[in-house]
Scaffold this active site. Structure first.
Site, PDB file in Angstrom:
ATOM      1  N   ASN A 107       0.812  -1.214   0.000  1.00  0.00           N
ATOM      2  CA  ASN A 107       0.000   0.000   0.000  1.00  0.00           C
ATOM      3  C   ASN A 107       0.852   1.275   0.000  1.00  0.00           C
ATOM      4  O   ASN A 107       0.409   2.310  -0.506  1.00  0.00           O
ATOM      5  CB  ASN A 107      -1.009   0.001   1.155  1.00  0.00           C
ATOM      6  CG  ASN A 107      -0.413  -0.460   2.466  1.00  0.00           C
ATOM      7  OD1 ASN A 107       0.773  -0.244   2.724  1.00  0.00           O
ATOM      8  ND2 ASN A 107      -1.221  -1.097   3.292  1.00  0.00           N
ATOM      9  N   THR A 133       2.501  -8.148  -1.151  1.00  0.00           N
ATOM     10  CA  THR A 133       2.681  -8.001   0.296  1.00  0.00           C
ATOM     11  C   THR A 133       2.585  -9.352   0.974  1.00  0.00           C
ATOM     12  O   THR A 133       1.762 -10.177   0.598  1.00  0.00           O
ATOM     13  CB  THR A 133       1.625  -7.059   0.921  1.00  0.00           C
ATOM     14  OG1 THR A 133       1.758  -7.070   2.333  1.00  0.00           O
ATOM     15  CG2 THR A 133       0.209  -7.480   0.571  1.00  0.00           C
ATOM     16  N   ILE A 134       3.425  -9.561   1.980  1.00  0.00           N
ATOM     17  CA  ILE A 134       3.260 -10.772   2.797  1.00  0.00           C
ATOM     18  C   ILE A 134       2.233 -10.525   3.895  1.00  0.00           C
ATOM     19  O   ILE A 134       1.702 -11.462   4.474  1.00  0.00           O
ATOM     20  CB  ILE A 134       4.587 -11.235   3.426  1.00  0.00           C
ATOM     21  CG1 ILE A 134       5.086 -10.238   4.472  1.00  0.00           C
ATOM     22  CG2 ILE A 134       5.631 -11.498   2.360  1.00  0.00           C
ATOM     23  CD1 ILE A 134       6.179 -10.776   5.360  1.00  0.00           C
ATOM     24  N   ASP A 135       1.954  -9.250   4.181  1.00  0.00           N
ATOM     25  CA  ASP A 135       1.056  -8.906   5.282  1.00  0.00           C
ATOM     26  C   ASP A 135      -0.411  -8.992   4.898  1.00  0.00           C
ATOM     27  O   ASP A 135      -1.283  -8.976   5.773  1.00  0.00           O
ATOM     28  CB  ASP A 135       1.342  -7.488   5.784  1.00  0.00           C
ATOM     29  CG  ASP A 135       2.720  -7.357   6.391  1.00  0.00           C
ATOM     30  OD1 ASP A 135       3.226  -8.356   6.935  1.00  0.00           O
ATOM     31  OD2 ASP A 135       3.304  -6.257   6.321  1.00  0.00           O
ATOM     32  N   MET A 178       5.604 -11.838  11.411  1.00  0.00           N
ATOM     33  CA  MET A 178       5.665 -10.464  10.920  1.00  0.00           C
ATOM     34  C   MET A 178       4.255  -9.920  10.692  1.00  0.00           C
ATOM     35  O   MET A 178       3.299 -10.677  10.534  1.00  0.00           O
ATOM     36  CB  MET A 178       6.484 -10.400   9.634  1.00  0.00           C
ATOM     37  CG  MET A 178       7.925 -10.835   9.817  1.00  0.00           C
ATOM     38  SD  MET A 178       8.900 -10.796   8.294  1.00  0.00           S
ATOM     39  CE  MET A 178       9.351  -9.070   8.237  1.00  0.00           C
ATOM     40  N   ARG A 180       2.901  -5.657  11.320  1.00  0.00           N
ATOM     41  CA  ARG A 180       2.844  -4.645  12.377  1.00  0.00           C
ATOM     42  C   ARG A 180       1.431  -4.456  12.910  1.00  0.00           C
ATOM     43  O   ARG A 180       1.190  -4.535  14.112  1.00  0.00           O
ATOM     44  CB  ARG A 180       3.361  -3.296  11.846  1.00  0.00           C
ATOM     45  CG  ARG A 180       4.813  -3.273  11.468  1.00  0.00           C
ATOM     46  CD  ARG A 180       5.260  -1.854  11.155  1.00  0.00           C
ATOM     47  NE  ARG A 180       4.487  -1.267  10.065  1.00  0.00           N
ATOM     48  CZ  ARG A 180       4.824  -1.311   8.778  1.00  0.00           C
ATOM     49  NH1 ARG A 180       5.936  -1.946   8.441  1.00  0.00           N
ATOM     50  NH2 ARG A 180       4.103  -0.735   7.844  1.00  0.00           N
TER      51      ARG A 180
END
Length: 388
Positions: A107, A133-135, A178, A180
């Site tokens: 993003n 993205t891995i998130d 991981m 945040r």
């Protein structure tokens, strides 16, 4: 009139970012409309200087290995961009006759993508985003390439660790994931199996306050029941006041480097419960593993690159390629174009329905959603204790 294409990688690599690069290169070559296919060497900082890699001349032997290669083959960066940078980038695109500009990232990179698009809106330059993205924290799209492979790595690693801990049930093992502010990756550890049956006993995501007393009570009870306990915790855990349980040790802009959550929780268990404990932190290993790359993730990453090129060549601009879930069983997704201003710096967090009421687990509904993304089923292990 023909022109050149420029592909840029932004942010952290994934296990399939090169698969998207492969898809973009092959589609651009196939079209016959692109003179030169360039890659910005080392990320956005190379656009103005024109430090490009000629991707159109890659030997087939190299090109065909891209989907199976970790890291970013053209390099990437977290270079912060300011208003004057976007103006310089716009001028550079004109200077190098870039008609199609593709930005692959999360993003934050989509924010840059949108701002570049705004700078060139009165030209014939088309700007298209490729999600990465891995998130899994990009909004609107069902999921993004990179997440499925990271989810597979974490679930497989937690699954193996659970069998190890069950074999020598004398300690608490805390795995730090991981992510945040978004718990999608942490939640994927639930695919390792059910608690007590090859899966983690406790899962803590950043969308819920972490209450130390509840964690210690849960861990104590589970230790008495099973001996060995496996906990998966997000690096971004916060308390009821929104304060990180472990203060960040370093921060530059949006990039936050947290302290060691797994070590902190392990130390709590040792000091307050008197139980052996240890922390595990896969960290970057979890985003770069090609050995545990998801075949579904790889195929969709390639597709994202292909569709981005198609969109750009058709004249679409200020858009990002997204994925829309059709069915989960059998799994089916289709691509569509999302206005980039809908995803610029907008963070998608784990949905409430995917978190159990006690805030220490993940629902089966999430597992049904996530399971297809990690690819093939895991190997079947012999039963613990050889019970049939």
């Amino acid at each position: 009139m023909k022109g050149n294409m420029l592909i840029v990688h932004g942010g952290a690599p994934t296990a399939v970012i090169n698969a998207s690069l492969y898809g973009a290169i092959t589609e651009a070559k196939k079209s016959g409309l692109v003179d030169k296919i360039y890659g910005a060497k080392g990320g956005s900082g190379s656009i103005v200087s024109g430090d490009f890699i000629d991707l159109g001349n890659l030997p087939d032997s190299v090109l065909e290995r891209l989907p199976y290669t970790p890291g970013s083959a053209i390099g990437t960066s977290r270079t912060p961009l300011v208003e004057k940078d976007y103006k310089e980038i716009a001028e550079a695109l004109k200077q190098y006759n870039i008609k199609w500009f593709l930005f692959n990232g999360g993003n934050g990179s989509m924010d840059a993508c949108g701002k570049v698009a705004a700078q060139v809106q009165d030209t014939d330059i088309c700007v298209v985003g490729i999600p990465k993205t891995i998130d899994n924290d990009i909004t609107v799209t069902d999921h993004a390439p990179g997440f499925g492979s990271a989810a597979r790595y974490l679930a497989a690693s937690v699954r193996e660790l659970c069998y190890d801990v069950a074999s020598l049930p004398i300690h608490v093992s805390v795995i730090e994931a991981m992510g945040r502010n978004a718990g999608w990756l942490t939640a994927a550890s639930a695919l390792a199996g059910k608690p007590g049956e090859g899966g983690p006993h406790l899962i803590y995501v950043p969308e819920r306050p972490f209450i130390e007393e509840e964690f210690l009570d849960n861990t104590s009870d589970l230790s008495k029941k099973y001996g060995g306990v496996v906990v998966v915790a997000s690096e971004g855990l916060k308390d009821e006041k929104g304060v990180p349980v472990v203060p960040p040790i370093f921060q530059v802009g949006r990039s936050v480097y947290y302290g060691d959550v797994s070590a902190h929780l392990s130390n709590l268990v040792i000091k307050k419960l008197g139980i052996k404990a240890r922390g595990e932190k896969p960290g970057i290993l979890g985003r770069t593993s090609v050995a545990l790359q998801s075949s579904v993730d790889r195929a969709e990453a390639i597709q994202a690159g292909v569709e981005a090129v198609k969109a750009a060549l058709q004249g679409h601009t200020a858009v990002m390629v997204g994925f829309k879930r059709v069915t989960s069983t059998p799994y089916s997704c289709e691509t569509f174009l999302i206005p980039v201003d809908e995803v610029m710096l907008k963070e998608r967090t784990l949905e409430d329905r995917y978190i159990t009421a006690d805030n220490s687990g993940i629902t089966e509904e999430f597992c049904r959603w996530c399971r297809p993304l990690i690819g093939e089923d895991f190997e079947v292990f012999a039963p613990q204790g050889l019970k049939f």
